[in-house]
Write a protein that holds these residues in place. Structure first.
Motif, PDB file in Angstrom:
ATOM      1  N   ALA A 149       0.840  -1.201   0.000  1.00  0.00           N
ATOM      2  CA  ALA A 149       0.000   0.000   0.000  1.00  0.00           C
ATOM      3  C   ALA A 149       0.874   1.250   0.000  1.00  0.00           C
ATOM      4  O   ALA A 149       0.590   2.220  -0.705  1.00  0.00           O
ATOM      5  N   VAL A 150       1.952   1.231   0.769  1.00  0.00           N
ATOM      6  CA  VAL A 150       2.880   2.367   0.792  1.00  0.00           C
ATOM      7  C   VAL A 150       3.559   2.500  -0.562  1.00  0.00           C
ATOM      8  O   VAL A 150       3.672   3.599  -1.114  1.00  0.00           O
ATOM      9  N   GLU A 151       4.009   1.385  -1.128  1.00  0.00           N
ATOM     10  CA  GLU A 151       4.663   1.429  -2.435  1.00  0.00           C
ATOM     11  C   GLU A 151       3.705   1.934  -3.509  1.00  0.00           C
ATOM     12  O   GLU A 151       4.100   2.678  -4.402  1.00  0.00           O
ATOM     13  N   GLU A 152       2.434   1.552  -3.404  1.00  0.00           N
ATOM     14  CA  GLU A 152       1.443   2.005  -4.376  1.00  0.00           C
ATOM     15  C   GLU A 152       1.238   3.512  -4.273  1.00  0.00           C
ATOM     16  O   GLU A 152       1.112   4.202  -5.284  1.00  0.00           O
ATOM     17  N   LEU A 153       1.219   4.039  -3.054  1.00  0.00           N
ATOM     18  CA  LEU A 153       1.086   5.486  -2.883  1.00  0.00           C
ATOM     19  C   LEU A 153       2.257   6.215  -3.530  1.00  0.00           C
ATOM     20  O   LEU A 153       2.093   7.282  -4.101  1.00  0.00           O
ATOM     21  N   ARG A 154       3.433   5.631  -3.426  1.00  0.00           N
ATOM     22  CA  ARG A 154       4.625   6.262  -3.992  1.00  0.00           C
ATOM     23  C   ARG A 154       4.628   6.226  -5.514  1.00  0.00           C
ATOM     24  O   ARG A 154       5.052   7.159  -6.164  1.00  0.00           O
ATOM     25  N   SER A 155       4.188   5.119  -6.093  1.00  0.00           N
ATOM     26  CA  SER A 155       4.347   4.941  -7.532  1.00  0.00           C
ATOM     27  C   SER A 155       3.056   5.055  -8.326  1.00  0.00           C
ATOM     28  O   SER A 155       3.091   5.076  -9.547  1.00  0.00           O
TER      29      SER A 155
END
Length: 173
Positions: A149-155
């Protein structure tokens, strides 16, 4: 507030059951009985009562993502802190700008856990195959969901966090 250790009477238990069935919040019941939210939660649990069937996940997410702390979110919505934290974990809700916690790094079993969950195995089946406790598998699946979820927010790229999240709770992927 009542003095710690007051005994629950049969009348108190009957009122508690009535309020829980009517959908009263823990905050309301706390004020009604003059006891702490924790005391109400414990008594509800011991009596196998549920204060509310559902928690408004959208409201929790909206408040938390907008900057409210988990405690503030719980107070505003009349929930317990445990309920809010449970929603945040289960739904992998993170704030924009979140960083990946060191505990969320990839572990040796993560790829295998995801592969087995993709085959339709639940946490217990995965645990048997890997020789680890089912609680470990559930925990890793939720951790993977949070990390993604954090990686998705970033990318802004799609992730498989919902698959990991579903697998953690036994739903087929």
């Amino acid at each position: 507030m009542r003095i710690s250790g007051d005994v629950w009477t049969k009348e108190d238990d009957a009122d508690l059951a009535r309020l829980a069935r009517s959908g009263a919040s823990i905050s309301y019941m706390s004020a009604w009985f003059g006891r702490s939210k924790g005391a109400i939660s414990v008594r509800l649990s011991r009596r196998r009562l549920r204060p509310r069937e559902g928690v408004d996940v959208d409201a929790v997410e909206r408040l938390f993502v907008s900057g409210s702390t988990a405690v503030e979110t719980a107070n505003r919505l009349g929930l317990t802190l445990a309920q809010v934290r449970g929603v945040l974990r289960y739904h992998a809700i993170v704030r924009p700008g979140s960083t990946i916690h060191p505990r969320w790094v990839r572990r040796p079993h993560d790829d295998r856990i995801l592969a087995l969950s993709g085959e339709g195995l639940g946490p217990a089946g995965i645990a048997r195959r890997l020789g680890v406790p089912a609680a470990h598998v559930r925990s890793r699946l939720l951790t993977i969901a949070r990390r993604e979820a954090v990686e998705e927010l970033r990318s802004d790229s799609p992730s498989i966090s919902s698959r990991a999240q579903s697998a953690a709770f036994g739903a087929s992927a």
